[in-house]
Design a protein around this motif. Structure first.
Motif, PDB file in Angstrom:
ATOM      1  N   ALA A  27      46.213  30.556  45.105  1.00  0.00           N
ATOM      2  CA  ALA A  27      45.962  29.881  43.826  1.00  0.00           C
ATOM      3  C   ALA A  27      44.922  30.635  42.999  1.00  0.00           C
ATOM      4  O   ALA A  27      44.923  30.555  41.771  1.00  0.00           O
ATOM      5  N   LEU A  28      44.042  31.372  43.665  1.00  0.00           N
ATOM      6  CA  LEU A  28      42.975  32.088  42.962  1.00  0.00           C
ATOM      7  C   LEU A  28      43.483  33.358  42.280  1.00  0.00           C
ATOM      8  O   LEU A  28      43.090  33.657  41.158  1.00  0.00           O
ATOM      9  N   LEU A  29      44.323  34.116  42.941  1.00  0.00           N
ATOM     10  CA  LEU A  29      44.762  35.420  42.417  1.00  0.00           C
ATOM     11  C   LEU A  29      45.297  35.366  40.991  1.00  0.00           C
ATOM     12  O   LEU A  29      44.915  36.208  40.171  1.00  0.00           O
ATOM     13  N   PRO A  42      25.657  34.166  36.353  1.00  0.00           N
ATOM     14  CA  PRO A  42      27.094  34.400  36.181  1.00  0.00           C
ATOM     15  C   PRO A  42      27.567  35.650  36.928  1.00  0.00           C
ATOM     16  O   PRO A  42      26.940  36.708  36.853  1.00  0.00           O
ATOM     17  N   PHE A  43      28.671  35.500  37.635  1.00  0.00           N
ATOM     18  CA  PHE A  43      29.328  36.611  38.314  1.00  0.00           C
ATOM     19  C   PHE A  43      30.811  36.541  38.001  1.00  0.00           C
ATOM     20  O   PHE A  43      31.340  35.482  37.675  1.00  0.00           O
ATOM     21  N   ARG A  44      31.460  37.683  38.104  1.00  0.00           N
ATOM     22  CA  ARG A  44      32.899  37.727  37.875  1.00  0.00           C
ATOM     23  C   ARG A  44      33.574  38.179  39.160  1.00  0.00           C
ATOM     24  O   ARG A  44      33.166  39.152  39.782  1.00  0.00           O
ATOM     25  N   VAL A  45      34.605  37.459  39.549  1.00  0.00           N
ATOM     26  CA  VAL A  45      35.403  37.800  40.723  1.00  0.00           C
ATOM     27  C   VAL A  45      36.629  38.555  40.232  1.00  0.00           C
ATOM     28  O   VAL A  45      37.321  38.099  39.306  1.00  0.00           O
ATOM     29  N   VAL A  46      36.863  39.726  40.831  1.00  0.00           N
ATOM     30  CA  VAL A  46      38.002  40.561  40.459  1.00  0.00           C
ATOM     31  C   VAL A  46      38.720  41.030  41.717  1.00  0.00           C
ATOM     32  O   VAL A  46      38.145  41.070  42.798  1.00  0.00           O
ATOM     33  N   ALA A  47      39.985  41.372  41.541  1.00  0.00           N
ATOM     34  CA  ALA A  47      40.755  42.013  42.604  1.00  0.00           C
ATOM     35  C   ALA A  47      40.780  43.504  42.293  1.00  0.00           C
ATOM     36  O   ALA A  47      41.151  43.904  41.185  1.00  0.00           O
ATOM     37  N   ALA A  52      41.163  44.269  47.518  1.00  0.00           N
ATOM     38  CA  ALA A  52      39.915  43.610  47.904  1.00  0.00           C
ATOM     39  C   ALA A  52      39.423  42.711  46.778  1.00  0.00           C
ATOM     40  O   ALA A  52      39.546  43.052  45.601  1.00  0.00           O
ATOM     41  N   LEU A  53      38.878  41.575  47.146  1.00  0.00           N
ATOM     42  CA  LEU A  53      38.264  40.659  46.191  1.00  0.00           C
ATOM     43  C   LEU A  53      36.764  40.893  46.231  1.00  0.00           C
ATOM     44  O   LEU A  53      36.152  40.868  47.301  1.00  0.00           O
ATOM     45  N   VAL A  54      36.151  41.138  45.067  1.00  0.00           N
ATOM     46  CA  VAL A  54      34.713  41.357  44.987  1.00  0.00           C
ATOM     47  C   VAL A  54      34.153  40.583  43.803  1.00  0.00           C
ATOM     48  O   VAL A  54      34.876  40.240  42.863  1.00  0.00           O
ATOM     49  N   ALA A  55      32.848  40.340  43.869  1.00  0.00           N
ATOM     50  CA  ALA A  55      32.136  39.716  42.757  1.00  0.00           C
ATOM     51  C   ALA A  55      31.138  40.732  42.222  1.00  0.00           C
ATOM     52  O   ALA A  55      30.589  41.531  42.983  1.00  0.00           O
TER      53      ALA A  55
END
Length: 123
Positions: A27-29, A42-47, A52-55
């Motif tokens: 659901a996140l992707l 504030p942080f941003r989560v990216v693929a 890999a998922l990183v913030a």
């Protein structure tokens, strides 16, 4: 002066970070990139290109430029739109030889059941 301000902002005392659940990976992707608050920052989560998922911090340490919409380049590089400084999304280190680095980001943990959680980097 701007770098000193950025260092002071990064060093300011913060409450002990609590984990932040982001939901199931499936659901996140589709929602990525996603800006979230962690420890009142504030942080941003990216693929990344390798999956890999990183913030990463949404604030450039140079002149506090906005990174929430910065594209991921070359697999893992984030470029500030104000002056073009580039940072490694995994580590926050400068990719241009500058001493500045992004504020420490939480770790993106994916549990065996697929639940994604932001946790303190040292936790």
């Amino acid at each position: 002066m701007a770098e000193a301000r950025a260092r002071a902002w990064a060093a300011a005392p913060r409450p002990k970070p609590e984990p932040v659940e982001l939901g199931p990976v499936a659901a996140l992707l589709p929602r990525l990139p996603l800006v979230v608050a962690f420890a009142e920052r504030p942080f941003r989560v990216v693929a990344l290109e390798d999956g890999a998922l990183v913030a990463h911090s949404t604030i450039c340490p140079h002149w506090l430029g906005p990174l929430e919409d910065a594209p991921v380049e070359d697999g893992c590089a984030i470029r500030c739109p104000w002056h073009g400084w580039r940072f490694d999304a995994r580590t926050g280190a400068s990719l241009d030889g500058h001493r500045a680095r992004l504020a420490p980001a939480p770790r993106v943990a994916v549990a065996a059941d697929g639940m994604v959680t932001l946790v303190p980097a040292d936790g």
